[in-house]
Design a protein around this motif. Structure first.
Motif, PDB file in Angstrom:
ATOM      1  N   GLU A  60       2.996  -5.088   2.136  1.00  0.00           N
ATOM      2  CA  GLU A  60       2.452  -4.241   3.208  1.00  0.00           C
ATOM      3  C   GLU A  60       1.313  -3.368   2.691  1.00  0.00           C
ATOM      4  OE1 GLU A  60       5.747  -2.103   4.732  1.00  0.00           O
ATOM      5  OE2 GLU A  60       6.571  -3.800   5.871  1.00  0.00           O
ATOM      6  N   HIS A  62      -0.502  -4.056   0.131  1.00  0.00           N
ATOM      7  CA  HIS A  62      -1.630  -4.940  -0.149  1.00  0.00           C
ATOM      8  C   HIS A  62      -2.393  -5.267   1.138  1.00  0.00           C
ATOM      9  CE1 HIS A  62      -3.540  -8.910  -0.769  1.00  0.00           C
ATOM     10  NE2 HIS A  62      -3.831  -8.381  -1.999  1.00  0.00           N
ATOM     11  N   LYS A  63      -1.630  -5.531   2.193  1.00  0.00           N
ATOM     12  CA  LYS A  63      -2.263  -5.802   3.493  1.00  0.00           C
ATOM     13  C   LYS A  63      -3.048  -4.600   3.977  1.00  0.00           C
ATOM     14  CE  LYS A  63      -1.263  -7.344   8.151  1.00  0.00           C
ATOM     15  NZ  LYS A  63      -0.233  -7.708   9.135  1.00  0.00           N
ATOM     16  N   SER A  64      -2.398  -3.413   3.815  1.00  0.00           N
ATOM     17  CA  SER A  64      -3.081  -2.184   4.244  1.00  0.00           C
ATOM     18  C   SER A  64      -4.367  -1.972   3.450  1.00  0.00           C
ATOM     19  CB  SER A  64      -2.138  -0.997   4.062  1.00  0.00           C
ATOM     20  OG  SER A  64      -2.791   0.204   4.365  1.00  0.00           O
ATOM     21  N   LEU A  65      -4.232  -2.243   2.112  1.00  0.00           N
ATOM     22  CA  LEU A  65      -5.431  -2.079   1.281  1.00  0.00           C
ATOM     23  C   LEU A  65      -6.517  -3.076   1.675  1.00  0.00           C
ATOM     24  CD1 LEU A  65      -3.787  -1.496  -2.224  1.00  0.00           C
ATOM     25  CD2 LEU A  65      -5.064   0.167  -0.872  1.00  0.00           C
ATOM     26  N   MET A  66      -6.092  -4.303   1.972  1.00  0.00           N
ATOM     27  CA  MET A  66      -7.068  -5.303   2.377  1.00  0.00           C
ATOM     28  C   MET A  66      -7.744  -4.923   3.689  1.00  0.00           C
ATOM     29  SD  MET A  66      -7.210  -7.427  -0.050  1.00  0.00           S
ATOM     30  CE  MET A  66      -8.175  -8.684   0.737  1.00  0.00           C
ATOM     31  N   ASP A  67      -6.885  -4.375   4.614  1.00  0.00           N
ATOM     32  CA  ASP A  67      -7.478  -3.913   5.889  1.00  0.00           C
ATOM     33  C   ASP A  67      -8.493  -2.809   5.657  1.00  0.00           C
ATOM     34  OD1 ASP A  67      -5.976  -5.741   7.250  1.00  0.00           O
ATOM     35  OD2 ASP A  67      -4.378  -4.315   7.779  1.00  0.00           O
ATOM     36  N   LYS A  68      -8.094  -1.870   4.761  1.00  0.00           N
ATOM     37  CA  LYS A  68      -9.004  -0.773   4.451  1.00  0.00           C
ATOM     38  C   LYS A  68     -10.280  -1.288   3.787  1.00  0.00           C
ATOM     39  CE  LYS A  68      -5.546   2.897   4.085  1.00  0.00           C
ATOM     40  NZ  LYS A  68      -4.917   3.897   3.190  1.00  0.00           N
ATOM     41  N   ILE A  69     -10.074  -2.267   2.890  1.00  0.00           N
ATOM     42  CA  ILE A  69     -11.248  -2.845   2.213  1.00  0.00           C
ATOM     43  C   ILE A  69     -12.154  -3.534   3.233  1.00  0.00           C
ATOM     44  CG2 ILE A  69     -11.985  -4.661   0.625  1.00  0.00           C
ATOM     45  CD1 ILE A  69      -9.461  -3.948  -1.060  1.00  0.00           C
ATOM     46  N   GLU A  70     -11.480  -4.267   4.164  1.00  0.00           N
ATOM     47  CA  GLU A  70     -12.265  -4.938   5.200  1.00  0.00           C
ATOM     48  C   GLU A  70     -12.998  -3.935   6.079  1.00  0.00           C
ATOM     49  OE1 GLU A  70     -11.617  -8.265   8.748  1.00  0.00           O
ATOM     50  OE2 GLU A  70      -9.943  -7.618   7.461  1.00  0.00           O
ATOM     51  N   ASN A  71     -12.266  -2.830   6.433  1.00  0.00           N
ATOM     52  CA  ASN A  71     -12.899  -1.780   7.243  1.00  0.00           C
ATOM     53  C   ASN A  71     -14.071  -1.154   6.499  1.00  0.00           C
ATOM     54  OD1 ASN A  71     -11.141  -2.160   9.396  1.00  0.00           O
ATOM     55  ND2 ASN A  71      -9.666  -0.635   8.642  1.00  0.00           N
ATOM     56  N   SER A  73     -15.763  -2.583   4.210  1.00  0.00           N
ATOM     57  CA  SER A  73     -16.844  -3.566   4.166  1.00  0.00           C
ATOM     58  C   SER A  73     -17.645  -3.535   5.461  1.00  0.00           C
ATOM     59  CB  SER A  73     -16.280  -4.963   3.917  1.00  0.00           C
ATOM     60  OG  SER A  73     -15.630  -5.024   2.671  1.00  0.00           O
TER      61      SER A  73
END
Length: 341
Positions: A60, A62-71, A73
């Motif tokens: 979770e 990791h997903k949150s971090l990926m979402d944040k990274i995507e945001n 980006s």
């Protein structure tokens, strides 16, 4: 059997990847393989649950971090685009500012050019106004000279015509038998018997005016009689005023002094005023050459122009009331004549 369970447990433990968890309520410790083998089954189950929970949390996270990274980006991309747009806007604004500066410079140059032209135009207008003023003054001087010349010519004509008498109302062709001089002698004999015998009264010249007879004209031409002296002319006219009714072979005629056209015009301008004064028993007379005379408050007043009359009337309320309408009408006539000019 216990050994097999332990082996299986060992295999299961080998498949699990130990990852530290951030959960405060479930602390994760580092276990060695020997320690895991010594654990009881309940503890292992508990450890597995903890590991699974930690793994879920890690996923979770990791997903949150990926979402944040995507945001981040996307935000970076938006920022990058905004920066590019900002650069373009800045470039456009720079171009616009440059164009505006150029336009302002052009406008300044244009304004300066227009100001110079306006200055030149004002100078030309001033010169034209000066010339126009000079022309007006020149025209006024010319008009004044013309008036003076007309006055001089009128005076000369009046001087030449001073011994003349005009006879009005003599029918055309009546002079065929006796001539105009004979008709004038007949007028004197019919109206002034004493004067007809006066041998000093000599007729120097007699003619009709104008020279050519206009067939369309209903009234007969005037007869001009030139006498030898002014004294005889005045004597005859005085007798005519006293007799009032002058006739020729029973038909009414008139005897008047002979004046220039300018003097006749000036005398006509007194006509309406004289009529009002006559109606009010002021005994008006138009004296030679074009002066108005009348009686006011027991005194004889004489005026050679209407302006002097107006100034005098302003000091006499009764006379002002009497002549108010006729003087106002005269003022309007002069105003209309000035507008036509």
């Amino acid at each position: 059997m216990p050994n097999n369970k332990r082996k299986n447990r060992g295999n299961k433990n080998k498949e699990v990847t130990m990852t530290p968890s951030n959960e405060k309520d479930t602390p994760i410790q580092d276990y060695e393989d020997d320690d895991i083998e010594e654990m009881q089954e309940a503890d292992l189950k508990k450890l597995i649950r903890t590991l699974r929970s930690s793994q879920k949390q890690i996923l979770e996270l990791h997903k949150s971090l990926m979402d944040k990274i995507e945001n981040l980006s996307r935000e970076n991309e938006i920022l990058r685009r905004n920066q590019n747009e900002t650069k373009q806007l800045v470039q456009q604004e720079t171009v616009i500012v440059t164009e505006v500066k150029n336009s302002i410079d052009q406008m300044k140059n244009t304004i300066e050019s227009l100001t110079n032209r306006m200055g030149e135009a004002e100078e030309r207008i001033s010169d034209l106004e000066d010339r126009e003023q000079e022309r007006i003054q020149s025209d006024q001087r010319k008009e004044e000279k013309i008036r003076n010349l007309k006055h001089i010519v009128g005076n000369l004509q009046d001087t030449i015509k001073k011994p003349n008498i005009r006879v009005l109302g003599v029918p055309e062709g009546m002079e065929r038998e006796k001539g105009l001089e004979g008709l004038f002698s007949e007028i004197l004999a019919e109206n002034f018997p004493g004067l007809e015998k006066d041998r000093e009264i000599l007729v120097q010249e007699a003619h009709r005016t104008p020279n050519k007879h206009d067939q369309k004209r209903s009234s007969p031409r005037h007869v001009v009689i030139k006498l030898s002296t002014v004294k005889h002319k005045e004597k005859i006219l005085k007798c005519a005023r006293e007799k009032r009714q002058i006739t020729l072979r029973g038909s009414p005629i008139r005897l008047t002094a002979d004046f220039s056209s300018e003097t006749l015009k000036a005398r006509r301008e007194w006509r309406d005023i004289a009529q009002v004064l006559r109606e009010n028993n002021c005994q008006p007379r138009i004296l030679y050459p074009a002066k108005l005379s009348f009686v006011n408050e027991g005194e004889i007043k004489t005026f050679h122009c209407k302006q002097k009359l107006k100034e005098f009337v302003a000091t006499r309320p009764a006379l002002q009331k009497m002549l108010k309408d006729v003087l106002h009408t005269e003022t309007q006539k002069h105003g209309h004549q000035y507008e036509r000019r």
